[in-house]
Design a protein around this motif. Structure first.
Motif, PDB file in Angstrom:
ATOM      1  N   THR A  23       0.925  -1.170   0.093  1.00  0.00           N
ATOM      2  CA  THR A  23       0.015  -0.095  -0.015  1.00  0.00           C
ATOM      3  C   THR A  23       0.788   1.205   0.015  1.00  0.00           C
ATOM      4  O   THR A  23       1.865   1.056   0.214  1.00  0.00           O
ATOM      5  N   LEU A  60       1.472   3.203   2.141  1.00  0.00           N
ATOM      6  CA  LEU A  60       1.929   3.443   3.650  1.00  0.00           C
ATOM      7  C   LEU A  60       3.236   2.557   3.676  1.00  0.00           C
ATOM      8  O   LEU A  60       4.196   2.919   4.396  1.00  0.00           O
ATOM      9  N   ALA A  61       2.941   1.377   3.237  1.00  0.00           N
ATOM     10  CA  ALA A  61       4.275   0.235   3.452  1.00  0.00           C
ATOM     11  C   ALA A  61       4.064  -0.801   2.672  1.00  0.00           C
ATOM     12  O   ALA A  61       2.953  -1.112   2.038  1.00  0.00           O
ATOM     13  N   THR A  66      10.171   1.364   1.230  1.00  0.00           N
ATOM     14  CA  THR A  66       8.948   2.273   0.784  1.00  0.00           C
ATOM     15  C   THR A  66       9.415   3.540   0.831  1.00  0.00           C
ATOM     16  O   THR A  66       9.137   4.542  -0.127  1.00  0.00           O
ATOM     17  N   LYS A 106       8.732   5.639   9.584  1.00  0.00           N
ATOM     18  CA  LYS A 106       8.389   4.447   8.572  1.00  0.00           C
ATOM     19  C   LYS A 106       8.456   3.249   9.505  1.00  0.00           C
ATOM     20  O   LYS A 106       7.747   2.126   9.088  1.00  0.00           O
ATOM     21  N   THR A 145       5.340   1.199  10.750  1.00  0.00           N
ATOM     22  CA  THR A 145       4.503   0.457   9.874  1.00  0.00           C
ATOM     23  C   THR A 145       4.671  -1.143   9.714  1.00  0.00           C
ATOM     24  O   THR A 145       4.034  -1.889   9.318  1.00  0.00           O
TER      25      THR A 145
END
Ligand code: GLY
Length: 370
Positions: A153, A155-156, A261, A323, A326
Motif C-alpha cells: 500500500t 503506507l508500506a 518504501t 516508517k 508500519t
C-alpha cells in the motif's frame, strides 16, 4: 431468542512439495496431468511483462498442448505493480474470461508475481488452489515458500494479504541465468539473511563460493536453493502464522522494508534488506549480541554480493525512523526488532518470543550514523 454454538473445529492439511531442479516446466505439466490439483482443467497463469516471454508463454503452450484450458494474465514487471489495483485488474480479467471456482492459478515469476497471485488465489471465488513456479533467486530463497501473500500500500509493503499455502512450489534454477545481475544480488540478500539467522556453516559456504554463485555453477546453485528452502520451511512448519518463531525470518526487514518504501522502490527488495541487515547487525553489536568481527563479516559478505551497505543519501532519515512504525511486529506502539546472535543464531528474548522491544532513540541513533 437463544444461543447457538457453531462448531467449526478444523483439521487442515496444507502440506506441499517444493521441487528444486533445472528446467521444471515439463515436470509441472506431468504433475498437472497426474492430478496435482485434482480434476481441475482450467489454469490462470499469472506473470509479469518480463517473465511472460522468457518462461510463462512456454508453460501456457505446454498446458494447452496437454488438452487443458489456460490463459495468460500479464502485468507490468516491478514492485510498483504489487498493489490492489493490479489485483483488481487481474480478477476482472479472469471474471471476463469465465474463470470460476473450478480453476487453478499458476504464478510464474519472482516474488512480486508469487505474492500477488497467491493473494488473488486466496480471495478469488473465496479461494482457488495455486502453484508457484519461481523464476528468480529471491522467489526461490524466500517469497515462493511459506504462504505469505500480499500487496503493498502507499503506507508500506505487504500490509494487505493472507497466509495461503500453494499446492506445490517449483524452483527452477535454470531461470536464474536470465536474471539481470542486480536481481541476482537482490536474491542473495535473502540467502545471506538465512545464513545469518540459522547457519554459520551456510554463511561460510556463501562467503567462499560467492564467485561460483555469481557464475551459476550448477552444483553450488543447487546447494544454495536447497539450503534456503530447508532453513525457511523448517521455521514455517513450526509457526506458519508468525505467532513467534517465524518472526526470525524478519531479520533485517524492520529497517529494510521501511527503506524500500521510503526509497519509493528505487531500491529492490534485497538491496533494501541488505541495508536493513547492516543497520540491524549494528544494533545487535550495540546490544552486545555480536562481536565487532561478526558485525564486520556480515557487512563484508553483503558487499561481496554487490549489495549496498549504506543508507542512500536521498533517504530522509527522519521519514525512515517514522516508517519503522508500519512494521507488522510493532506491538502497542513499541518497535520490535529481530536480533542476530553471533552468526547463525537469533536472540530468543523470552520463551517463544524472538522480537525484542527497542526504544526509538536507539534505532534512530543507528540510522543517523549510517
Ligand atoms: N519473508 C519472511 C517470511 O516468509 O516469514
Amino acid at each position: 431468542m437463544g444461543i447457538f454454538n457453531v462448531e467449526l473445529k478444523k483439521v487442515v492439511d496444507d502440506s506441499y512439495e517444493i521441487e528444486t531442479g533445472f528446467g521444471l516446466k515439463d515436470k509441472l505439466i506431468e504433475d498437472l496431468k497426474s492430478g496435482l490439483v485434482g480434476d481441475i482443467k482450467k489454469f490462470a497463469i499469472i506473470t509479469d511483462s518480463i517473465v511472460e516471454n522468457l518462461y510463462a508463454k512456454d508453460i501456457y503452450e505446454k498446458i494447452l498442448d496437454s488438452g487443458f484450458k489456460a490463459d495468460l494474465f500479464v502485468f507490468p514487471e516491478g514492485e510498483k505493480s504489487k498493489v490492489r489495483k493490479t489485483k483488481e485488474d487481474i480478477e476482472d480479467a479472469m471474471l471476463a474470461k469465465g474463470y470460476r471456482r473450478d480453476c487453478c492459478i499458476i504464478a510464474v515469476g519472482g516474488g512480486v508475481v508469487t505474492d500477488l497471485a497467491g493473494f488473488i488465489a486466496g480471495t478469488y471465488g473465496r479461494g482457488v488452489p495455486f502453484i508457484n513456479y519461481a523464476t528468480t533467486l529471491l522467489a526461490a530463497a524466500d517469497a515462493s515458500v511459506g504462504g505469505k501473500t500480499a500487496v503493498d500500500t502507499p503506507l508500506a509493503t505487504n500490509l494487505i494479504g493472507l497466509f495461503n499455502q500453494p499446492k506445490k512450489v517449483y524452483i527452477d534454477i535454470e531461470t536464474w541465468k536470465t536474471l539481470p545481475k542486480r536481481q541476482v544480488y537482490s536474491g542473495l540478500a535473502e540467502t545471506i539473511k538465512h545464513a545469518c539467522l540459522a547457519s554459520a556453516d551456510f554463511f561460510e559456504y556463501i562467503d567462499t563460493h560467492m564467485h561460483e554463485i555469481l557464475d551459476f555453477d550448477a552444483e553450488v546453485c543447487s546447494y544454495i536453493a536447497e539450503q534456503n528452502c530447508s532453513i525457511k520451511y523448517k521455521v514455517v512448519m513450526k509457526d506458519e502464522r508468525e505467532s513467534g518463531l517465524r518472526e526470525v525470518l524478519n531479520l533485517g526487514h524492520t529497517v529494510g522494508r521501511a527503506i524500500e518504501t521510503v526509497s519509493d522502490y528505487k531500491l529492490l527488495h534485497g538491496e533494501a534488506l541488505s541495508v536493513g541487515m547492516v543497520a540491524e547487525v549494528k544494533l545487535a553489536y550495540k546490544l552486545g549480541y555480536v562481536s565487532a568481527d561478526e558485525r564486520d563479516r556480515v557487512i563484508a559478505i553483503l558487499k561481496k554480493a554487490n549489495l549496498p551497505v549504506e543508507i542512500p543519501e536521498y533517504i530522509d532519515r527522519e521519514a525512515l525512523v517514522k516508517k519503522l512504525y508500519t512494521d507488522k511486529k510493532v506491538k502497542n506502539g513499541q518497535l520490535r526488532f529481530v536480533i542476530q546472535k553471533g552468526i547463525g543464531d537469533i536472540v530468543e528474548y523470552k520463551e517463544g518470543v524472538f522480537a525484542i522491544p527497542i526504544e526509538e532513540e536507539v534505532a534512530r541513533e543507528i540510522i543517523m550514523d549510517m
